[in-house]
Design a protein around this motif. Structure first.
Motif, short mmCIF file in Angstrom:
data_model
loop_
_atom_site.label_atom_id
_atom_site.label_comp_id
_atom_site.label_asym_id
_atom_site.label_seq_id
_atom_site.Cartn_x
_atom_site.Cartn_y
_atom_site.Cartn_z
N LEU A 1 0.80 -1.22 0.00
CA LEU A 1 0.00 0.00 0.00
C LEU A 1 0.84 1.28 0.00
CD1 LEU A 1 -2.71 -1.08 2.61
CD2 LEU A 1 -2.84 -1.19 0.11
N VAL A 2 1.86 1.35 0.82
CA VAL A 2 2.61 2.60 0.97
C VAL A 2 3.73 2.73 -0.05
CG1 VAL A 2 3.98 4.01 2.55
CG2 VAL A 2 2.04 2.67 3.42
N VAL A 3 4.48 1.67 -0.30
CA VAL A 3 5.60 1.76 -1.24
C VAL A 3 5.16 2.23 -2.63
CG1 VAL A 3 7.33 0.42 -2.51
CG2 VAL A 3 7.16 0.21 -0.02
N PRO A 4 4.06 1.70 -3.20
CA PRO A 4 3.64 2.21 -4.52
C PRO A 4 3.36 3.71 -4.51
CG PRO A 4 2.55 0.14 -4.05
CD PRO A 4 3.23 0.55 -2.79
N GLU A 5 2.76 4.21 -3.42
CA GLU A 5 2.48 5.64 -3.33
C GLU A 5 3.78 6.44 -3.21
OE1 GLU A 5 0.41 9.14 -3.36
OE2 GLU A 5 -0.35 7.13 -3.79
N LEU A 6 4.72 5.96 -2.43
CA LEU A 6 6.01 6.65 -2.30
C LEU A 6 6.78 6.61 -3.61
CD1 LEU A 6 7.13 5.46 1.25
CD2 LEU A 6 6.38 7.76 0.61
N ARG A 7 6.66 5.52 -4.36
CA ARG A 7 7.32 5.46 -5.67
C ARG A 7 6.71 6.46 -6.64
NH1 ARG A 7 8.23 -1.11 -5.89
NH2 ARG A 7 10.44 -1.04 -5.24
N ARG A 8 5.40 6.62 -6.62
CA ARG A 8 4.77 7.62 -7.48
C ARG A 8 5.28 9.01 -7.18
NH1 ARG A 8 0.23 4.09 -7.23
NH2 ARG A 8 -0.55 5.01 -5.29
N ARG A 9 5.67 9.23 -5.94
CA ARG A 9 6.16 10.55 -5.53
C ARG A 9 7.67 10.68 -5.63
NH1 ARG A 9 2.36 12.28 -0.42
NH2 ARG A 9 0.46 11.20 -1.06
N GLY A 10 8.35 9.64 -6.10
CA GLY A 10 9.80 9.70 -6.27
C GLY A 10 10.58 9.56 -4.99
N ARG A 11 9.97 8.95 -3.96
CA ARG A 11 10.64 8.86 -2.66
C ARG A 11 11.27 7.49 -2.40
NH1 ARG A 11 11.57 13.85 -0.45
NH2 ARG A 11 9.68 15.13 -0.49
N VAL A 12 10.90 6.47 -3.15
CA VAL A 12 11.49 5.13 -3.03
C VAL A 12 11.89 4.68 -4.42
CG1 VAL A 12 11.04 2.71 -2.46
CG2 VAL A 12 10.17 4.51 -0.96
N ARG A 13 13.07 4.08 -4.52
CA ARG A 13 13.57 3.65 -5.82
C ARG A 13 12.60 2.71 -6.50
NH1 ARG A 13 15.94 0.43 -2.26
NH2 ARG A 13 17.70 1.81 -1.90
N GLU A 14 12.64 2.71 -7.84
CA GLU A 14 11.83 1.78 -8.62
C GLU A 14 12.47 0.40 -8.68
OE1 GLU A 14 8.91 2.15 -9.88
OE2 GLU A 14 8.59 4.27 -9.49
N ALA A 15 13.79 0.34 -8.56
CA ALA A 15 14.49 -0.94 -8.62
C ALA A 15 15.85 -0.80 -7.97
CB ALA A 15 14.65 -1.41 -10.07
N TYR A 16 16.42 -1.93 -7.58
CA TYR A 16 17.77 -1.93 -7.04
C TYR A 16 18.79 -1.80 -8.17
CZ TYR A 16 15.70 -3.99 -2.79
OH TYR A 16 14.97 -4.24 -1.66
N VAL A 17 19.97 -1.33 -7.82
CA VAL A 17 21.11 -1.33 -8.74
C VAL A 17 21.82 -2.67 -8.59
CG1 VAL A 17 23.31 -0.27 -9.35
CG2 VAL A 17 21.39 1.17 -8.60
N PRO A 18 21.91 -3.49 -9.63
CA PRO A 18 22.53 -4.81 -9.50
C PRO A 18 23.96 -4.72 -8.97
CG PRO A 18 21.37 -4.63 -11.59
CD PRO A 18 21.38 -3.25 -10.98
N GLY A 19 24.27 -5.59 -8.00
CA GLY A 19 25.62 -5.66 -7.46
C GLY A 19 25.99 -4.56 -6.49
N GLU A 20 25.07 -3.69 -6.18
CA GLU A 20 25.36 -2.56 -5.30
C GLU A 20 25.55 -3.03 -3.86
OE1 GLU A 20 23.32 1.78 -5.26
OE2 GLU A 20 22.02 0.15 -4.61
N THR A 21 26.58 -2.52 -3.20
CA THR A 21 26.77 -2.82 -1.78
C THR A 21 25.85 -1.96 -0.94
OG1 THR A 21 28.50 -1.15 -1.47
CG2 THR A 21 29.22 -3.36 -2.18
N LEU A 22 25.73 -2.30 0.32
CA LEU A 22 24.88 -1.51 1.21
C LEU A 22 25.43 -0.10 1.36
CD1 LEU A 22 22.38 -1.56 3.01
CD2 LEU A 22 23.86 -2.31 4.91
N ARG A 23 26.74 0.05 1.43
CA ARG A 23 27.33 1.38 1.55
C ARG A 23 27.03 2.23 0.31
NH1 ARG A 23 31.97 0.17 3.46
NH2 ARG A 23 31.50 1.00 5.54
N GLU A 24 27.16 1.65 -0.85
CA GLU A 24 26.86 2.39 -2.08
C GLU A 24 25.40 2.85 -2.08
OE1 GLU A 24 29.51 0.65 -5.65
OE2 GLU A 24 28.45 -0.89 -4.49
N ARG A 25 24.52 1.99 -1.62
CA ARG A 25 23.09 2.35 -1.61
C ARG A 25 22.80 3.47 -0.64
NH1 ARG A 25 19.94 -2.61 -0.19
NH2 ARG A 25 20.93 -3.28 -2.13
N TYR A 26 23.37 3.40 0.55
CA TYR A 26 23.11 4.43 1.55
C TYR A 26 23.76 5.77 1.22
CZ TYR A 26 21.09 1.35 5.18
OH TYR A 26 20.30 0.51 5.92
N THR A 27 24.98 5.73 0.71
CA THR A 27 25.76 6.96 0.57
C THR A 27 25.86 7.50 -0.84
OG1 THR A 27 27.91 5.86 0.23
CG2 THR A 27 27.17 6.16 2.52
#
Length: 484
Positions: free
Chosen positions: A441-467
Motif C-alpha cells: 500500500l505505501v511503497v507504490p504511493e512513495l514510488r509515485r512521488r519519487g521517494r522510493v527507488r523503482e528498482a535496485y542497482v545490480p551488485g550494489e553494496t549496502l554502503r553504495e546504496r546508503y551513501t
C-alpha cells in the motif's frame, strides 16, 4: 551508543522493477529518497509489547528459519534497503527487581543471536542489506572482526554493524563483572575497539594481497600462490584495553569495513558518531538537534557534513480506508501490554500501584527508590499516569502515523522535508501484516512521488546504496588512515 535502539511475513506480489534504477539516484533534481529499513530482533517480543499474541501473528516463529526468509523476501519485494536487527545481552530486570516480568511477557527474552539469521536471509535475496547490532563492551575485537568480514563476504557486501556499548547491568553480570562498566569507560573502550577493527579491516591486507594463481611459482617450485605474504601485515596494536598482533584472518571483503551505524542522542554519543558513523539511529523530537550537532562535529573531525545519514524508528499502521485503519489500530492497541512497556523502559518502581495523579518523584520517595540509578533517567515532576502513558513508544510520538496510504505518504514526506531525517526503521506490530501493508500500500504511493527507488542497482553494496559513493569508506573517514 546504546544497547539496541535509539535513545529514548506470507509473500506479497512482486513489484515490477524499472529498467534503470541508477538514474533516479543520481539525478540532480531528484527528491530525497527514503532510507527504508525493517526494524527486527531475534526474539518473540521486540518493541510492540504484547502484540505477539495477536491472531495470525507469526512472531512466535522467530526460532524457525522460514520466518526470517519470508521477511527477507517480502522486504526485498518492497525495495527495502535493509533489515536492521537489534540485540541485548541481558534481561530487563529493573522493574520489580526481577527478570520475571520480562520473561513472563516475552519482553526481548528469550532472544537469539542476530548474526546467525543473516546468511539465511541473504541466501533468498539478491539486494537486501542487513544491519547487525553487536556490543563493543564484552567481546574481544579480533574474533568479531572475522565474523563481520565473513558476513560481508557471504552477503556480497550487504552488511552493516550497529555499534553499541550495552547499557543493561544484567549484561555486565553475564560477562563476569559485578556491575555495569561506567559510561565513560564504555565509550573509551568503544573508541579503541573501533581503532583495532579499522586496523584489521582496512590495513592488515593490501588490496592485491590475494593472488589466487594456481600455477604461478610460489615459495616452492611448481607451487601455486594464493596470498602474497609480503602484502599481509600484523597490526601490533597495544592500547589501554586491547592488545592485538594480527594479521586479520579474513581476506578483504567487498566493503572491508561494514556500514557503520551508531544509535545515540547523547553529547558523548554524538562525538563518537561524528567521528565514525555513516548512519545515526536517533529518535524523538531531538532529531534536528542531534543531526545539526553531529554534522558540525563531523566537519571538525575532517569529514563532510553529509557523510552522515539520520534514521528514526517509525510506526506505520495503514489500510485502504480510514475505517479499516481505525479498526486495525483499535485491535492492535487492545493487545498492548502496559507492564511490558514499563519493563522495557526499566522503570524502577511499581507505577501501576500508585494513584495516577501522584508525581513520579512522590512515588519514588514512597518506595524509597529516589536514589535508584534508574530514577535518574525519569522525568520526576510528571504524574505517574503521564509516565505510564508515555513509556510505550509504539503508539505515538514524532514518527508515528495511522492512516490510508496517501496520509502515510504525506507524513513520511513531511518527515523527510521538514524533520530532516533520511530514513526510517519500520516498527512491526504484526508479522507479516505490518510489512506486507507497507509493501503493498505505501511503497507504490512513495514510488509515485519519487521517494522510493523503482528498482535496485545490480551488485550494489549496502554502503553504495546508503551513501551514493563507493563500496569502501571514503578517504575522509578515520579508518582510511590505516590503509597501506
Amino acid at each position: 551508543m546504546t544497547d539496541e535502539t535509539a535513545p529514548t511475513p506470507e509473500t506479497a506480489p512482486t513489484t515490477a522493477p524499472a529498467p534503470d534504477a541508477s538514474a533516479a539516484r543520481t539525478a540532480p533534481d531528484a527528491k530525497k529518497k527514503l532510507i527504508l529499513n525493517l526494524f527486527e530482533m531475534n526474539c518473540v517480543g521486540h518493541i510492540t509489547h504484547g502484540l505477539w499474541r495477536l491472531p495470525g501473528n507469526h512472531r512466535r516463529e522467530y526460532t524457525d528459519i522460514r520466518y526470517w526468509t519470508e521477511l527477507a523476501r517480502l522486504a526485498e519485494q518492497g525495495g527495502f534497503d535493509a533489515v536492521f536487527l537489534a540485540d541485548v545481552l541481558g534481561t530487563y530486570d529493573v522493574y520489580r527487581d526481577s527478570p520475571a516480568p520480562a520473561l513472563l511477557e516475552g519482553i526481548q527474552a528469550p532472544a537469539n543471536d542476530p548474526m546467525l539469521v543473516v546468511p539465511a536471509m541473504a541466501a533468498v535475496t539478491e539486494h537486501l542489506g542487513f544491519g547487525v547490532t553487536a556490543s563493543t563492551s564484552y567481546e574481544p575485537p579480533f574474533a568479531f572482526a572475522r565474523r563481520m568480514s565473513t558476513l560481508d563476504h557471504l552477503t556480497g557486501g550487504r552488511v552493516g554493524w550497529n555499534v553499541v556499548t550495552s547499557y543493561l547491568p544484567s549484561a555486565a553480570r553475564n560477562f563476569g563483572l559485578d556491575d555495569q562498566i561506567p559510561k565513560e569507560e564504555r565509550y573509551a573502550r568503544a573508541a579503541e575497539y573501533l581503532d583495532v577493527l579499522y586496523k584489521l579491516w582496512e590495513g592488515s591486507w593490501e588490496d592485491d594481497a590475494v593472488v589466487a594463481d594456481p600455477i604461478a611459482d610460489g615459495l616452492a617450485p611448481g607451487s601455486g600462490v594464493y596470498t602474497d605474504p609480503s602484502k599481509v601485515h600484523t597490526i601490533d596494536h597495544d592500547g589501554r584495553f586491547y592488545k592485538v598482533v594480527g594479521p586479520h584472518l579474513s581476506e578483504p571483503s567487498p566493503q572491508r569495513t561494514p556500514v557503520l551505524f551508531l544509535a545515540t542522542a547523547s553529547p558523548t554519543g554524538v562525538e563518537q558518531a561524528a567521528r565514525n558513523a555513516e548512519v545515526v539511529f536517533t529518535g524523538g523530537r531531538a532529531v534536528a538537534r542531534v543531526a545539526e550537532a553531529t554534522r558540525a562535529a563531523a566537519v571538525e573531525a575532517g569529514r563532510a557534513a553529509d557523510d552522515v545519514r539520520f534514521i528514526v524508528q517509525a510506526g506505520v499502521i495503514t489500510a485502504e480506508t480510514e475505517e479499516a485503519v481505525a479498526e486495525k489500530l483499535a485491535l492492535y492497541e487492545s493487545f498492548a501490554s502496559e507492564q511490558g512497556a514499563l519493563v522495557h523502559r526499566s522503570v524502577p518502581f511499581d507505577a501501576p500501584s500508585h494513584d495516577p495523579a501522584t508525581t513520579v518523584r512522590e512515588a519514588l520517595v514512597a518506595e524509597g527508590r529516589l536514589e535508584h540509578p534508574g530514577a535518574a533517567s525519569l522525568p520526576l515532576d510528571i504524574t505517574v499516569g503521564e509516565l505510564i502513558a508515555s513509556v510505550d513508544e509504539a503508539w505515538g510520538g514524532a514518527f508515528f502515523v495511522a492512516g490510508t496510504p496517501t496520509v502515510v505518504a504525506d507524513e513520511i514526506e513531511r518527515w523527510l522535508d521538514e524533520e530532516g531525517i533520511d530514513g526510517i526503521n519500520l516498527r512491526q506490530y504484526h508479522s507479516y501484516d505490518t510489512l506486507r501493508d507497507f509493501v503493498e500500500l505505501v511503497v507504490p504511493e512513495l514510488r509515485r512521488r519519487g521517494r522510493v527507488r523503482e528498482a535496485y542497482v545490480p551488485g550494489e553494496t549496502l554502503r553504495e546504496r546508503y551513501t551514493g559513493g563507493g563500496p569502501r569508506l571514503p578517504a575522509s573517514h578515520p579508518a582510511a588512515a590505516y590503509r597501506r
